[in-house]
Write a protein that holds these residues in place. Structure first.
Motif, PDB file in Angstrom:
ATOM      1  N   SER A 195       0.811  -1.125  -0.161  1.00  0.00           N
ATOM      2  CA  SER A 195      -0.108   0.061  -0.067  1.00  0.00           C
ATOM      3  C   SER A 195       0.787   1.334  -0.076  1.00  0.00           C
ATOM      4  O   SER A 195       0.539   2.238  -0.503  1.00  0.00           O
ATOM      5  N   SER A 196       2.221   1.205   0.874  1.00  0.00           N
ATOM      6  CA  SER A 196       2.861   2.705   0.720  1.00  0.00           C
ATOM      7  C   SER A 196       3.420   2.729  -0.773  1.00  0.00           C
ATOM      8  O   SER A 196       3.496   3.776  -1.123  1.00  0.00           O
ATOM      9  N   SER A 197       3.550   1.767  -1.728  1.00  0.00           N
ATOM     10  CA  SER A 197       3.936   1.647  -2.885  1.00  0.00           C
ATOM     11  C   SER A 197       2.788   2.365  -3.719  1.00  0.00           C
ATOM     12  O   SER A 197       3.126   3.296  -4.863  1.00  0.00           O
ATOM     13  N   LEU A 198       1.420   1.913  -3.494  1.00  0.00           N
ATOM     14  CA  LEU A 198       0.601   2.616  -4.170  1.00  0.00           C
ATOM     15  C   LEU A 198       0.470   4.237  -4.052  1.00  0.00           C
ATOM     16  O   LEU A 198       0.200   4.757  -4.888  1.00  0.00           O
ATOM     17  N   ARG A 199       0.813   4.514  -2.557  1.00  0.00           N
ATOM     18  CA  ARG A 199       0.720   5.740  -2.425  1.00  0.00           C
ATOM     19  C   ARG A 199       1.841   6.527  -3.084  1.00  0.00           C
ATOM     20  O   ARG A 199       1.562   7.755  -3.670  1.00  0.00           O
TER      21      ARG A 199
ATOM     22  N   ARG B  71      -4.528  -6.895  -9.150  1.00  0.00           N
ATOM     23  CA  ARG B  71      -5.388  -7.228  -8.058  1.00  0.00           C
ATOM     24  C   ARG B  71      -5.451  -5.860  -7.103  1.00  0.00           C
ATOM     25  O   ARG B  71      -6.603  -5.680  -6.588  1.00  0.00           O
ATOM     26  N   LEU B  72      -4.411  -5.464  -6.628  1.00  0.00           N
ATOM     27  CA  LEU B  72      -4.424  -4.314  -5.858  1.00  0.00           C
ATOM     28  C   LEU B  72      -5.310  -3.134  -6.217  1.00  0.00           C
ATOM     29  O   LEU B  72      -6.007  -2.492  -5.539  1.00  0.00           O
ATOM     30  N   LEU B  73      -4.833  -2.895  -7.574  1.00  0.00           N
ATOM     31  CA  LEU B  73      -5.486  -1.575  -8.080  1.00  0.00           C
ATOM     32  C   LEU B  73      -6.907  -1.916  -8.386  1.00  0.00           C
ATOM     33  O   LEU B  73      -7.737  -0.974  -8.314  1.00  0.00           O
ATOM     34  N   HIS B  74      -7.343  -3.039  -8.610  1.00  0.00           N
ATOM     35  CA  HIS B  74      -8.637  -3.314  -8.883  1.00  0.00           C
ATOM     36  C   HIS B  74      -9.437  -3.330  -7.515  1.00  0.00           C
ATOM     37  O   HIS B  74     -10.592  -2.564  -7.358  1.00  0.00           O
ATOM     38  N   ILE B  75      -8.848  -4.218  -6.451  1.00  0.00           N
ATOM     39  CA  ILE B  75      -9.613  -3.967  -5.148  1.00  0.00           C
ATOM     40  C   ILE B  75      -9.744  -2.629  -4.561  1.00  0.00           C
ATOM     41  O   ILE B  75     -10.581  -2.423  -3.895  1.00  0.00           O
TER      42      ILE B  75
ATOM     43  N   LEU C  25      -8.057   1.717  -7.424  1.00  0.00           N
ATOM     44  CA  LEU C  25      -7.264   2.740  -8.160  1.00  0.00           C
ATOM     45  C   LEU C  25      -6.891   2.515  -9.751  1.00  0.00           C
ATOM     46  O   LEU C  25      -6.551   3.257 -10.196  1.00  0.00           O
ATOM     47  N   ASN C  26      -7.629   1.384 -10.020  1.00  0.00           N
ATOM     48  CA  ASN C  26      -7.478   1.115 -11.576  1.00  0.00           C
ATOM     49  C   ASN C  26      -8.200   2.292 -12.316  1.00  0.00           C
ATOM     50  O   ASN C  26      -7.847   2.531 -13.502  1.00  0.00           O
TER      51      ASN C  26
END
Length: 110
Positions: free
Chosen positions: A57-61, A88-92, A95-96
């Motif tokens: 999650s820190s990398s998504l930020r 999967r992270l982007l979809h959940i 953020l996609n």
């Protein structure tokens, strides 16, 4: 020990950053530093994430922050090759819809 390798290359009017390995709190500074070193204000940027094996999650930020920095300067950031854990992270997280996504670097229209 970081399990991430970042390479960069110019690609016409844009720059491509290739992230290979695990992007997490311990390694995200490598991506941030590479971005700051090669991306000029207003430049279009492609982050090739096809070789990422992990993203937290820190990398998504961080990716959102880099997207915002590109946009603030009149540029655009495209994530190319998101699959596996990152897709999967982007979809959940939804953020996609926040990122411009492309199947590959070649398909990333900036």
């Amino acid at each position: 020990m970081n399990h991430l390798r970042i390479t960069t290359r110019p690609d016409g009017p844009r720059v491509v950053l290739v992230a290979d390995g695990e992007l997490d709190a311990a390694s995200s500074d490598l991506l941030r530093a590479a971005f700051e070193e090669v991306v000029q204000a207003g430049q279009h940027t492609v982050v090739d994430v096809s070789a990422l094996t992990f993203c937290d999650s820190s990398s998504l930020r961080l990716l959102l922050s880099l997207r915002d920095r590109c946009a603030a300067g009149g540029g655009r950031l495209v994530l190319a090759g998101a699959r596996g854990v990152l897709a999967r992270l982007l979809h959940i997280t939804g953020l996609n819809r926040a990122f411009v996504l492309a199947e590959s670097v070649e398909a990333a229209a900036c």
